[in-house]
Motif scaffolding. Structure first.
Motif, PDB file in Angstrom:
ATOM      1  N   UNK A  18       0.785  -1.226   0.026  1.00  0.00           N
ATOM      2  CA  UNK A  18       0.010   0.138   0.124  1.00  0.00           C
ATOM      3  C   UNK A  18       0.800   1.249  -0.030  1.00  0.00           C
ATOM      4  N   UNK A  19       2.130   1.162   0.105  1.00  0.00           N
ATOM      5  CA  UNK A  19       3.156   2.282   0.288  1.00  0.00           C
ATOM      6  C   UNK A  19       3.869   2.725  -1.039  1.00  0.00           C
ATOM      7  N   UNK A  20       3.158   3.761  -1.598  1.00  0.00           N
ATOM      8  CA  UNK A  20       4.103   4.124  -2.980  1.00  0.00           C
ATOM      9  C   UNK A  20       5.239   4.812  -2.941  1.00  0.00           C
ATOM     10  N   UNK A  21       5.618   5.287  -1.404  1.00  0.00           N
ATOM     11  CA  UNK A  21       6.614   6.100  -1.549  1.00  0.00           C
ATOM     12  C   UNK A  21       7.055   6.521  -0.185  1.00  0.00           C
ATOM     13  N   UNK A  22       8.295   7.013   0.322  1.00  0.00           N
ATOM     14  CA  UNK A  22       8.430   7.654   1.660  1.00  0.00           C
ATOM     15  C   UNK A  22       9.334   8.687   1.277  1.00  0.00           C
ATOM     16  N   UNK A  23       9.146   9.718   2.096  1.00  0.00           N
ATOM     17  CA  UNK A  23       9.786  11.236   1.762  1.00  0.00           C
ATOM     18  C   UNK A  23       9.941  12.079   3.229  1.00  0.00           C
ATOM     19  N   UNK A  24      10.781  12.900   3.319  1.00  0.00           N
ATOM     20  CA  UNK A  24      10.735  13.697   4.615  1.00  0.00           C
ATOM     21  C   UNK A  24      10.723  15.160   3.869  1.00  0.00           C
ATOM     22  N   UNK A  25       9.794  15.869   4.346  1.00  0.00           N
ATOM     23  CA  UNK A  25       9.211  17.538   3.942  1.00  0.00           C
ATOM     24  C   UNK A  25       8.505  18.011   4.747  1.00  0.00           C
ATOM     25  N   UNK A  26       8.952  19.252   4.753  1.00  0.00           N
ATOM     26  CA  UNK A  26       7.882  20.088   5.776  1.00  0.00           C
ATOM     27  C   UNK A  26       8.171  19.686   7.286  1.00  0.00           C
ATOM     28  N   UNK A  27       9.262  19.249   7.499  1.00  0.00           N
ATOM     29  CA  UNK A  27       9.367  18.941   9.036  1.00  0.00           C
ATOM     30  C   UNK A  27       8.350  17.525   9.478  1.00  0.00           C
ATOM     31  N   UNK A  28       8.336  16.593   8.633  1.00  0.00           N
ATOM     32  CA  UNK A  28       7.518  15.378   8.769  1.00  0.00           C
ATOM     33  C   UNK A  28       8.124  14.203   7.997  1.00  0.00           C
ATOM     34  N   UNK A  29       7.920  13.006   8.374  1.00  0.00           N
ATOM     35  CA  UNK A  29       8.233  11.931   7.547  1.00  0.00           C
ATOM     36  C   UNK A  29       6.739  11.659   6.871  1.00  0.00           C
ATOM     37  N   UNK A  81       4.762   8.928   4.432  1.00  0.00           N
ATOM     38  CA  UNK A  81       4.072   8.018   3.747  1.00  0.00           C
ATOM     39  C   UNK A  81       3.084   7.922   2.582  1.00  0.00           C
ATOM     40  N   UNK A  82       3.456   7.855   1.377  1.00  0.00           N
ATOM     41  CA  UNK A  82       2.521   8.050   0.387  1.00  0.00           C
ATOM     42  C   UNK A  82       1.673   6.656   0.002  1.00  0.00           C
ATOM     43  N   UNK A  83       0.347   6.900   0.401  1.00  0.00           N
ATOM     44  CA  UNK A  83      -0.531   5.780  -0.047  1.00  0.00           C
ATOM     45  C   UNK A  83      -1.422   6.138  -0.883  1.00  0.00           C
ATOM     46  N   UNK A  84      -2.278   5.163  -1.426  1.00  0.00           N
ATOM     47  CA  UNK A  84      -3.049   5.326  -2.609  1.00  0.00           C
ATOM     48  C   UNK A  84      -4.391   6.375  -2.000  1.00  0.00           C
ATOM     49  N   UNK A  85      -4.604   6.137  -0.719  1.00  0.00           N
ATOM     50  CA  UNK A  85      -5.657   6.666  -0.092  1.00  0.00           C
ATOM     51  C   UNK A  85      -5.329   8.110   0.478  1.00  0.00           C
TER      52      UNK A  85
END
Length: 208
Positions: free
Chosen positions: A164-175, A177-181
């Motif tokens: 379900x995880x499309x990717x992970x990033x760190x931006x705007x002071x937060x981790x 998790x990119x999900x479909x929903x």
């Protein structure tokens, strides 16, 4: 339910507490010493109280400034151990904690209820993530309280399969998790490189 425990500090507890409350310690020292100096006419006692109060303030602030980072590290390590204990299938090396202080005082990074002049926080919100074989498990209700020298971890969690995880990033002071929903965001004062690398490795393995 929640788990909790103490944080180790390498100083005498009253000194540590005085460091976090140094404005009040100074005010009380001035009031009490002033009463003996100018009202009761006890010069030596008043002077001793004033010097003692200011000395306690100095020792306390130095203890907080020098020891806050180690205390925060101890608290986050214990959060990770607690999360690893909840999920017996996860090794402690696969558990990561990200922390974030909330709010600010005169432009200084600080948590709610922080003290003027200290660039460390009394309380840090924490998120604990376990990187398992098939999913990331997120405990997003955790706290490291440096003032009370306590950590706490709510045992409620969300399990997110890698599929379900499309990717992970760190931006705007937060981790993030990119999900479909949508997106899951977990506040973090610093980029958690090891956590991001671990999840990216799992995602890459799932694509092969």
């Amino acid at each position: 339910m929640a788990e909790s425990g103490p944080i180790e500090i390498n100083t005498f507890s009253p000194v540590w507490t005085a460091g976090w409350q140094w404005p009040w310690v100074v005010v009380m020292a001035l009031i009490v010493a002033g009463n003996f100096l100018f009202v009761s006419d006890q010069i030596y006692l008043g002077t001793g109280l004033l010097i003692g109060g200011l000395a306690l303030t100095g020792l306390g602030v130095r203890a907080v400034v020098n020891g806050a980072a180690d205390a925060l590290a101890d608290g986050t390590n214990k959060l990770c151990r607690a999360a690893a204990g909840i999920d017996s299938e996860v090794d402690e090396a696969s558990v990561y904690a990200v922390t974030a202080a909330k709010g600010s005082v005169l432009g200084l990074d600080a948590a709610k209820g922080s003290v003027l002049g200290l660039d460390v926080a009394k309380r840090y919100r924490a998120t604990v993530l376990t990187v398992g074989e098939d999913a990331v498990t997120v405990y997003d209700d955790a706290m490291v309280n440096l003032f009370n020298t306590k950590w706490s971890l709510a045992t409620d969690s969300e399990e997110i399969p890698y599929e379900r995880i499309d990717g992970i990033a760190y931006a705007d002071g937060s981790v993030q998790l990119c999900l479909p929903d949508g997106e899951r965001s977990y506040p973090a004062d610093e980029r958690p490189a090891d956590l991001i690398a671990a999840i990216e490795q799992r995602l890459s393995a799932g694509e092969t």
